[in-house]
Design a protein around this motif. Structure first.
Motif, PDB file in Angstrom:
ATOM      1  N   MET A   1      49.418 -96.876  47.012  1.00  0.00           N
ATOM      2  CA  MET A   1      48.098 -96.785  47.619  1.00  0.00           C
ATOM      3  C   MET A   1      47.312 -98.056  47.364  1.00  0.00           C
ATOM      4  SD  MET A   1      46.079 -94.228  45.002  1.00  0.00           S
ATOM      5  CE  MET A   1      44.527 -94.465  45.854  1.00  0.00           C
ATOM      6  N   THR A   2      46.309 -98.314  48.179  1.00  0.00           N
ATOM      7  CA  THR A   2      45.512 -99.525  48.086  1.00  0.00           C
ATOM      8  C   THR A   2      44.453 -99.404  47.001  1.00  0.00           C
ATOM      9  OG1 THR A   2      45.814 -99.894  50.444  1.00  0.00           O
ATOM     10  CG2 THR A   2      44.051-101.124  49.380  1.00  0.00           C
ATOM     11  N   ILE A   3      44.259-100.454  46.241  1.00  0.00           N
ATOM     12  CA  ILE A   3      43.244-100.451  45.191  1.00  0.00           C
ATOM     13  C   ILE A   3      41.841-100.412  45.807  1.00  0.00           C
ATOM     14  CG2 ILE A   3      43.269-102.969  45.069  1.00  0.00           C
ATOM     15  CD1 ILE A   3      42.664-102.693  42.079  1.00  0.00           C
ATOM     16  N   PRO A   4      40.957 -99.567  45.314  1.00  0.00           N
ATOM     17  CA  PRO A   4      39.603 -99.441  45.891  1.00  0.00           C
ATOM     18  C   PRO A   4      38.667-100.537  45.368  1.00  0.00           C
ATOM     19  CG  PRO A   4      39.876 -97.870  44.113  1.00  0.00           C
ATOM     20  CD  PRO A   4      41.202 -98.556  44.269  1.00  0.00           C
ATOM     21  N   ILE A   5      38.852-101.728  45.860  1.00  0.00           N
ATOM     22  CA  ILE A   5      38.107-102.892  45.370  1.00  0.00           C
ATOM     23  C   ILE A   5      36.600-102.693  45.502  1.00  0.00           C
ATOM     24  CG2 ILE A   5      37.637-105.341  45.790  1.00  0.00           C
ATOM     25  CD1 ILE A   5      40.561-105.662  46.578  1.00  0.00           C
ATOM     26  N   GLN A   6      36.173-102.016  46.571  1.00  0.00           N
ATOM     27  CA  GLN A   6      34.747-101.901  46.855  1.00  0.00           C
ATOM     28  C   GLN A   6      33.976-101.135  45.794  1.00  0.00           C
ATOM     29  OE1 GLN A   6      37.181-100.407  48.428  1.00  0.00           O
ATOM     30  NE2 GLN A   6      36.686 -98.292  48.968  1.00  0.00           N
ATOM     31  N   ARG A   7      34.655-100.291  44.999  1.00  0.00           N
ATOM     32  CA  ARG A   7      33.921 -99.501  44.013  1.00  0.00           C
ATOM     33  C   ARG A   7      34.272 -99.856  42.564  1.00  0.00           C
ATOM     34  NH1 ARG A   7      37.094 -95.520  41.889  1.00  0.00           N
ATOM     35  NH2 ARG A   7      38.777 -94.640  43.136  1.00  0.00           N
ATOM     36  N   LEU A   8      35.093-100.876  42.367  1.00  0.00           N
ATOM     37  CA  LEU A   8      35.448-101.285  41.009  1.00  0.00           C
ATOM     38  C   LEU A   8      34.627-102.499  40.586  1.00  0.00           C
ATOM     39  CD1 LEU A   8      39.346-100.947  41.097  1.00  0.00           C
ATOM     40  CD2 LEU A   8      37.699 -99.362  40.091  1.00  0.00           C
ATOM     41  N   LYS A   9      34.286-102.534  39.314  1.00  0.00           N
ATOM     42  CA  LYS A   9      33.543-103.662  38.771  1.00  0.00           C
ATOM     43  C   LYS A   9      34.486-104.842  38.520  1.00  0.00           C
ATOM     44  CE  LYS A   9      30.244-100.608  36.439  1.00  0.00           C
ATOM     45  NZ  LYS A   9      29.689-100.176  35.134  1.00  0.00           N
ATOM     46  N   LYS A  10      33.909-106.032  38.437  1.00  0.00           N
ATOM     47  CA  LYS A  10      34.708-107.248  38.231  1.00  0.00           C
ATOM     48  C   LYS A  10      35.540-107.137  36.962  1.00  0.00           C
ATOM     49  CE  LYS A  10      34.356-112.272  37.792  1.00  0.00           C
ATOM     50  NZ  LYS A  10      33.427-113.440  37.772  1.00  0.00           N
ATOM     51  N   ILE A  11      34.955-106.620  35.886  1.00  0.00           N
ATOM     52  CA  ILE A  11      35.674-106.505  34.620  1.00  0.00           C
ATOM     53  C   ILE A  11      36.852-105.542  34.731  1.00  0.00           C
ATOM     54  CG2 ILE A  11      34.210-104.650  33.702  1.00  0.00           C
ATOM     55  CD1 ILE A  11      34.459-106.016  30.954  1.00  0.00           C
ATOM     56  N   GLU A  12      36.701-104.508  35.573  1.00  0.00           N
ATOM     57  CA  GLU A  12      37.791-103.554  35.795  1.00  0.00           C
ATOM     58  C   GLU A  12      38.926-104.207  36.585  1.00  0.00           C
ATOM     59  OE1 GLU A  12      35.592 -99.246  35.981  1.00  0.00           O
ATOM     60  OE2 GLU A  12      35.255-100.608  37.673  1.00  0.00           O
ATOM     61  N   LEU A  13      38.566-105.008  37.580  1.00  0.00           N
ATOM     62  CA  LEU A  13      39.581-105.699  38.375  1.00  0.00           C
ATOM     63  C   LEU A  13      40.361-106.705  37.529  1.00  0.00           C
ATOM     64  CD1 LEU A  13      37.510-106.307  41.632  1.00  0.00           C
ATOM     65  CD2 LEU A  13      39.452-104.744  41.370  1.00  0.00           C
ATOM     66  N   ILE A  14      39.666-107.403  36.643  1.00  0.00           N
ATOM     67  CA  ILE A  14      40.331-108.365  35.765  1.00  0.00           C
ATOM     68  C   ILE A  14      41.311-107.644  34.841  1.00  0.00           C
ATOM     69  CG2 ILE A  14      39.966-109.977  33.844  1.00  0.00           C
ATOM     70  CD1 ILE A  14      37.293-110.733  35.181  1.00  0.00           C
ATOM     71  N   TRP A  15      40.887-106.497  34.305  1.00  0.00           N
ATOM     72  CA  TRP A  15      41.775-105.727  33.422  1.00  0.00           C
ATOM     73  C   TRP A  15      43.022-105.277  34.165  1.00  0.00           C
ATOM     74  CZ3 TRP A  15      44.304-101.168  32.967  1.00  0.00           C
ATOM     75  CH2 TRP A  15      44.755-100.802  31.696  1.00  0.00           C
ATOM     76  N   LEU A  16      42.850-104.778  35.375  1.00  0.00           N
ATOM     77  CA  LEU A  16      43.981-104.318  36.176  1.00  0.00           C
ATOM     78  C   LEU A  16      44.941-105.463  36.490  1.00  0.00           C
ATOM     79  CD1 LEU A  16      42.077-101.985  38.665  1.00  0.00           C
ATOM     80  CD2 LEU A  16      43.674-101.249  36.880  1.00  0.00           C
ATOM     81  N   ALA A  17      44.393-106.641  36.731  1.00  0.00           N
ATOM     82  CA  ALA A  17      45.231-107.795  37.049  1.00  0.00           C
ATOM     83  C   ALA A  17      46.026-108.278  35.838  1.00  0.00           C
ATOM     84  CB  ALA A  17      44.362-108.928  37.587  1.00  0.00           C
ATOM     85  N   ASN A  18      45.505-108.023  34.643  1.00  0.00           N
ATOM     86  CA  ASN A  18      46.146-108.529  33.422  1.00  0.00           C
ATOM     87  C   ASN A  18      46.997-107.497  32.687  1.00  0.00           C
ATOM     88  OD1 ASN A  18      45.109-111.167  33.623  1.00  0.00           O
ATOM     89  ND2 ASN A  18      43.144-110.514  32.773  1.00  0.00           N
ATOM     90  N   HIS A  19      47.141-106.322  33.249  1.00  0.00           N
ATOM     91  CA  HIS A  19      47.967-105.287  32.622  1.00  0.00           C
ATOM     92  C   HIS A  19      49.007-104.786  33.617  1.00  0.00           C
ATOM     93  CE1 HIS A  19      44.530-105.415  29.901  1.00  0.00           C
ATOM     94  NE2 HIS A  19      45.301-104.838  28.995  1.00  0.00           N
ATOM     95  N   LYS A  20      50.160-104.384  33.085  1.00  0.00           N
ATOM     96  CA  LYS A  20      51.298-104.012  33.934  1.00  0.00           C
ATOM     97  C   LYS A  20      51.698-102.561  33.737  1.00  0.00           C
ATOM     98  CE  LYS A  20      53.147-108.725  33.987  1.00  0.00           C
ATOM     99  NZ  LYS A  20      54.330-109.581  33.720  1.00  0.00           N
TER     100      LYS A  20
END
Length: 221
Positions: A1-20
Motif C-alpha cells: 500500500m502507498t504511504i500516506p505522506i499527506q498526514r505524516l510529520k517530517k520526523i515520522e517520514l525520516i524515521w520510516l526512511a531510516n528503518h527497515k
C-alpha cells in the motif's frame, strides 16, 4: 500500500526512511504495509458508510458519507446541499470523502465491496476525481464474516447487531425523506446524516464483536 505522506510529520517520514522491515530488509517508506504489520497499533482504521439516492453510480447521487475513526468519537462526514444539487450534484462531497479516506490505512464497511466502494469509485471517475488506485488502501467487508460464520436468517447490519449485540442504533423513515433530500431539503438531509452516523457506530461495534471469528480477507479498496 502507498504511504500516506499527506498526514505524516517530517520526523515520522525520516524515521520510516531510516528503518527497515524484518521480512524484506527494505525501508518502511517503500514497504509501508510491512511497517503496519510490525506496528499494528500505528494503523489508523476507519468505518465507512454512505447514503445515496439510487443504488447505481450512473443512476444516482451520494447524499451523505461518514467515516468513523476506530476507538475515537471522531466521525469524518459531509452532506449534499441544495447548491450542490443545482450545480455539480455530489462532486464536492465525493472530493471531500476521498480526501478523508486519506486519513486512514484500513477501511472497514458492511457490504462495502458490493456497494459503497463501487458507488464512490463510479461517481469519482464520473466527476474526474482521483480515486485511490488498487493496492493503495486496505479494505475489509464485515458482511462476509457475518454471512459465512453466524447463520442468520437475514444478514443485514441491523439484524446482525440486534442478534449479536442485543441492540442497534438503526433509524427508519419512509422513502419520502430521500425524495425531499435529493431536492435539497435540510431537515431530510439532517435525518439521513444521523442515520448514516448510526450505521458506522454500529459497524464498529459489530466488527469488534465478530472479526476474530473469520478471516479479515484483506483486499484493496
Amino acid at each position: 500500500m502507498t504511504i500516506p505522506i499527506q498526514r505524516l510529520k517530517k520526523i515520522e517520514l525520516i524515521w520510516l526512511a531510516n528503518h527497515k522491515c524484518a521480512a524484506h530488509a527494505h525501508d518502511f517508506i517503500s514497504h509501508y504495509s510491512c511497517y503496519l504489520k510490525e506496528n499494528p497499533n500505528k494503523e489508523r482504521v476507519g468505518f465507512l458508510d454512505i447514503e445515496t439516492h439510487g443504488f447505481k453510480s450512473d443512476k444516482g447521487i451520494m447524499l451523505t458519507y461518514c467515516i468513523k475513526e476506530m476507538n475515537k468519537d471522531k466521525i469524518y462526514c459531509d452532506y449534499i446541499t441544495k447548491r450542490d444539487i443545482a450545480t455539480h450534484l455530489d462532486k464536492r462531497i465525493i472530493k471531500n470523502l476521498i480526501r478523508d479516506l486519506g486519513q486512514f490505512d484500513r477501511i472497514i464497511g458492511y457490504f462495502s465491496s458490493g456497494f459503497d466502494v463501487k458507488f464512490i469509485r463510479g461517481r469519482a471517475v464520473f466527476h474526474d476525481i482521483a480515486f485511490p488506485e488498487y493496492g493503495t488502501k486496505i479494505h475489509n467487508d464485515l458482511y462476509y464474516i457475518i454471512r459465512s460464520k453466524f447463520g442468520l436468517s437475514h444478514n443485514s447490519l441491523e439484524n446482525a447487531c440486534r442478534f449479536l449485540l442485543g441492540d442497534s442504533g438503526k433509524t427508519h423513515f419512509d422513502f419520502s425523506i430521500w425524495l425531499k433530500a435529493v431536492q435539497g431539503d435540510k431537515r431530510s438531509i439532517a435525518k439521513i446524516l444521523d442515520h448514516n452516523k448510526r450505521d458506522v457506530i454500529d459497524t464498529e461495534k459489530l466488527w469488534k464483536r465478530t472479526f476474530n471469528y473469520g478471516s479479515k480477507r484483506d483486499t484493496s479498496i
